[in-house]
Design a protein around this motif. Structure first.
Motif, mmCIF file in Angstrom:
data_model
loop_
_atom_site.group_PDB
_atom_site.id
_atom_site.type_symbol
_atom_site.label_atom_id
_atom_site.label_comp_id
_atom_site.label_asym_id
_atom_site.label_seq_id
_atom_site.Cartn_x
_atom_site.Cartn_y
_atom_site.Cartn_z
ATOM 1 N N ALA A 175 43.600 48.045 58.361
ATOM 2 C CA ALA A 175 43.607 48.418 56.949
ATOM 3 C C ALA A 175 43.298 47.230 56.042
ATOM 4 O O ALA A 175 42.702 47.388 54.966
ATOM 5 C CB ALA A 175 44.962 49.026 56.580
ATOM 6 N N LEU A 176 43.685 46.045 56.476
ATOM 7 C CA LEU A 176 43.552 44.859 55.619
ATOM 8 C C LEU A 176 42.266 44.066 55.846
ATOM 9 O O LEU A 176 41.782 43.396 54.922
ATOM 10 C CB LEU A 176 44.748 43.925 55.841
ATOM 11 N N VAL A 177 41.713 44.099 57.065
ATOM 12 C CA VAL A 177 40.670 43.147 57.401
ATOM 13 C C VAL A 177 39.413 43.335 56.548
ATOM 14 O O VAL A 177 38.811 42.350 56.097
ATOM 15 C CB VAL A 177 40.337 43.200 58.914
ATOM 16 N N ALA A 178 38.984 44.554 56.302
ATOM 17 C CA ALA A 178 37.751 44.757 55.531
ATOM 18 C C ALA A 178 37.882 44.291 54.087
ATOM 19 O O ALA A 178 37.028 43.543 53.592
ATOM 20 C CB ALA A 178 37.318 46.221 55.599
ATOM 21 N N PRO A 179 38.939 44.706 53.339
ATOM 22 C CA PRO A 179 39.044 44.203 51.959
ATOM 23 C C PRO A 179 39.245 42.699 51.868
ATOM 24 O O PRO A 179 38.712 42.047 50.960
ATOM 25 C CB PRO A 179 40.247 44.971 51.393
ATOM 26 N N LEU A 180 39.997 42.116 52.815
ATOM 27 C CA LEU A 180 40.182 40.665 52.794
ATOM 28 C C LEU A 180 38.872 39.939 53.091
ATOM 29 O O LEU A 180 38.567 38.912 52.475
ATOM 30 C CB LEU A 180 41.262 40.252 53.799
ATOM 31 N N LEU A 181 38.107 40.474 54.041
ATOM 32 C CA LEU A 181 36.811 39.875 54.355
ATOM 33 C C LEU A 181 35.899 39.919 53.137
ATOM 34 O O LEU A 181 35.210 38.943 52.813
ATOM 35 C CB LEU A 181 36.175 40.607 55.532
ATOM 36 N N LYS A 182 35.887 41.054 52.454
ATOM 37 C CA LYS A 182 35.030 41.194 51.270
ATOM 38 C C LYS A 182 35.477 40.254 50.161
ATOM 39 O O LYS A 182 34.658 39.640 49.474
ATOM 40 C CB LYS A 182 35.068 42.636 50.779
ATOM 41 N N VAL A 235 33.374 21.330 77.530
ATOM 42 C CA VAL A 235 34.086 21.869 76.366
ATOM 43 C C VAL A 235 33.151 22.825 75.644
ATOM 44 O O VAL A 235 32.064 22.428 75.207
ATOM 45 C CB VAL A 235 34.543 20.753 75.410
ATOM 46 N N VAL A 236 33.577 24.081 75.519
ATOM 47 C CA VAL A 236 32.770 25.099 74.851
ATOM 48 C C VAL A 236 33.376 25.404 73.491
ATOM 49 O O VAL A 236 34.588 25.638 73.380
ATOM 50 C CB VAL A 236 32.691 26.387 75.686
ATOM 51 N N VAL A 237 32.549 25.395 72.456
ATOM 52 C CA VAL A 237 33.011 25.781 71.124
ATOM 53 C C VAL A 237 33.006 27.308 71.059
ATOM 54 O O VAL A 237 31.955 27.938 70.990
ATOM 55 C CB VAL A 237 32.137 25.176 70.020
ATOM 56 N N SER A 238 34.188 27.871 71.118
ATOM 57 C CA SER A 238 34.370 29.312 71.047
ATOM 58 C C SER A 238 34.602 29.699 69.584
ATOM 59 O O SER A 238 33.993 29.115 68.689
ATOM 60 C CB SER A 238 35.547 29.723 71.950
ATOM 61 N N SER A 239 35.459 30.662 69.329
ATOM 62 C CA SER A 239 35.699 31.118 67.959
ATOM 63 C C SER A 239 36.974 31.934 67.906
ATOM 64 O O SER A 239 37.380 32.561 68.906
ATOM 65 C CB SER A 239 34.530 31.984 67.481
ATOM 66 N N LEU A 240 37.612 31.958 66.745
ATOM 67 C CA LEU A 240 38.684 32.917 66.508
ATOM 68 C C LEU A 240 38.200 34.333 66.809
ATOM 69 O O LEU A 240 38.965 35.182 67.293
ATOM 70 C CB LEU A 240 39.151 32.808 65.048
ATOM 71 N N LEU A 241 36.910 34.588 66.554
ATOM 72 C CA LEU A 241 36.354 35.922 66.782
ATOM 73 C C LEU A 241 36.151 36.238 68.257
ATOM 74 O O LEU A 241 35.654 37.313 68.591
ATOM 75 C CB LEU A 241 35.035 36.081 66.015
ATOM 76 N N ALA A 242 36.538 35.352 69.158
ATOM 77 C CA ALA A 242 36.620 35.693 70.572
ATOM 78 C C ALA A 242 37.933 36.388 70.901
ATOM 79 O O ALA A 242 38.108 36.871 72.025
ATOM 80 C CB ALA A 242 36.476 34.438 71.430
ATOM 81 N N SER A 243 38.857 36.441 69.922
ATOM 82 C CA SER A 243 40.181 37.027 70.154
ATOM 83 C C SER A 243 40.504 38.176 69.211
ATOM 84 O O SER A 243 41.505 38.867 69.399
ATOM 85 C CB SER A 243 41.266 35.952 70.009
ATOM 86 N N ILE A 244 39.673 38.378 68.165
ATOM 87 C CA ILE A 244 39.887 39.464 67.213
ATOM 88 C C ILE A 244 38.532 40.110 66.914
ATOM 89 O O ILE A 244 37.501 39.675 67.429
ATOM 90 C CB ILE A 244 40.513 38.955 65.894
ATOM 91 N N THR A 245 38.549 41.143 66.087
ATOM 92 C CA THR A 245 37.299 41.738 65.607
ATOM 93 C C THR A 245 37.336 41.829 64.089
ATOM 94 O O THR A 245 38.414 41.864 63.475
ATOM 95 C CB THR A 245 37.070 43.144 66.186
ATOM 96 N N THR A 246 36.156 41.851 63.487
ATOM 97 C CA THR A 246 36.035 42.100 62.052
ATOM 98 C C THR A 246 34.824 42.999 61.811
ATOM 99 O O THR A 246 33.839 42.923 62.549
ATOM 100 C CB THR A 246 35.822 40.799 61.240
ATOM 101 N N PRO A 247 34.862 43.837 60.786
ATOM 102 C CA PRO A 247 33.694 44.658 60.482
ATOM 103 C C PRO A 247 32.519 43.798 60.044
ATOM 104 O O PRO A 247 32.703 42.688 59.537
ATOM 105 C CB PRO A 247 34.178 45.561 59.342
ATOM 106 N N THR A 248 31.327 44.305 60.250
ATOM 107 C CA THR A 248 30.031 43.710 59.894
ATOM 108 C C THR A 248 29.656 42.489 60.732
ATOM 109 O O THR A 248 28.651 41.849 60.460
ATOM 110 C CB THR A 248 29.922 43.331 58.390
ATOM 111 N N MET A 249 30.450 42.175 61.756
ATOM 112 C CA MET A 249 30.138 41.027 62.602
ATOM 113 C C MET A 249 30.104 41.418 64.078
ATOM 114 O O MET A 249 30.473 40.646 64.955
ATOM 115 C CB MET A 249 31.131 39.896 62.360
#
Length: 291
Positions: free
Chosen positions: A251-258, A135-149
């Motif tokens: 358009a939404l991911v950067a302001p929501l992340l911040k 069992v490997v602990v993956s991440s939501l970020l294996a399926s999407i991208t976000t700025p600064t990561m």
């Protein structure tokens, strides 16, 4: 028959919570991470939780020989290896143009090379036994991208590629199972240990789950294997937005992340625990409230 379980990243966060979960089932454990000091604390918690036996193997997953030695310790001591949980990871924040290339490479290598090393050590054991659960602990970020990561996103996309490939390569062994569990935001100490050049702290995005909740999904994969289990109610919605409405998502991911994942404090640039462990910051939970 009590399980024999090896856990990488077993000294902190989801790995530690998973180890304690298996301990409550009476498992025999081999815990692996870079910090001997933090491993000893985790081992004591596992013994208190009911583990049949606990062995610690300080090792960096980037060291193939050390990973092989940990697997050999498990099979040599207990005669078999039933379950492997791979949770070792490191994280970094920063725009691509500002990222230290060595930090970027280390984050990616820990996930990709480290996973490759573990697979090479474990798969021959499972093939010989003709059974076993990985069992490997993956991440939501294996399926999407976000700025600064970029480093962590690249690491997790690459790791998921390895996982899916191994799942295909093991189809000839119906009793050998490879599962991935992909959490979203989790209240673990990884955020306090992340490398950053952003100038402020980072926090897990909402909704934030406890590591124990994710660990329950990890343990459940032994009896109920899944190619990829999204561990978080919002994950499928976020992935759908990323895939189906990319312009809106971007358009939404950067302001929501911040707004929801960045602090208003000032933090000097740091490499965190990317190159070396920070034992004092390792624990099961971080300071964030989880559900």
């Amino acid at each position: 028959m009590r399980e024999v379980v090896l856990v990488t990243g077993g000294s902190s966060g989801i790995g530690r919570a998973s180890a304690i979960g298996f301990a409550r089932r009476g498992a025999s454990l081999v815990l692996v991470s870079r910090s001997a000091e933090a491993l000893d604390r985790a081992a004591a918690e596992c013994r208190d939780a009911g583990a049949s036996a606990v062995h610690v193997c300080p090792a960096d997953v980037l060291d193939a020989d050390a990973v092989q030695a940990a697997v050999d310790r498990a099979t040599g001591t207990f005669g078999r290896l039933d379950v492997v949980v791979h949770s070792a990871t490191v994280m970094a924040y920063g725009r691509i143009e500002d990222m230290d290339p060595e930090v970027f490479q280390r984050v990616v290598d820990t996930a990709v090379q480290g996973t490759f090393h573990l697979f090479q050590a474990v798969v021959p054991v499972f093939r010989a036994q003709r059974r076993g659960s990985l069992v490997v602990v993956s991440s939501l970020l294996a399926s999407i991208t976000t700025p600064t990561m970029s480093a962590y996103v690249t690491a997790k996309w690459g790791q998921l590629g390895l996982i899916r490939t191994l799942q295909q390569e093991l189809r000839d062994l119906p009793d050998v199972h490879v599962s991935a569990v992909a959490p979203g935001g989790v209240s673990t100490p990884i955020y306090e240990q992340a490398a950053t050049v952003l100038g402020n702290s980072a926090h897990p995005p909402q909704p934030v789950y406890t590591p124990e909740r994710i660990a329950r999904d990890v343990l459940a994969r032994v009896a109920n294997p899944r190619r990829l289990k999204q561990s978080g109610i919002a994950n499928p919605i976020i992935i759908a937005g990323f895939r189906l409405f990319p312009a809106v998502y971007d358009a939404l991911v950067a302001p929501l992340l911040k707004m929801f994942s960045m602090g208003s404090d000032e933090v000097p640039p740091t490499t965190g625990n990317v190159f070396a462990p920070v034992p004092d910051k390792e624990a099961t939970r971080g300071p964030y409230r989880g559900i």
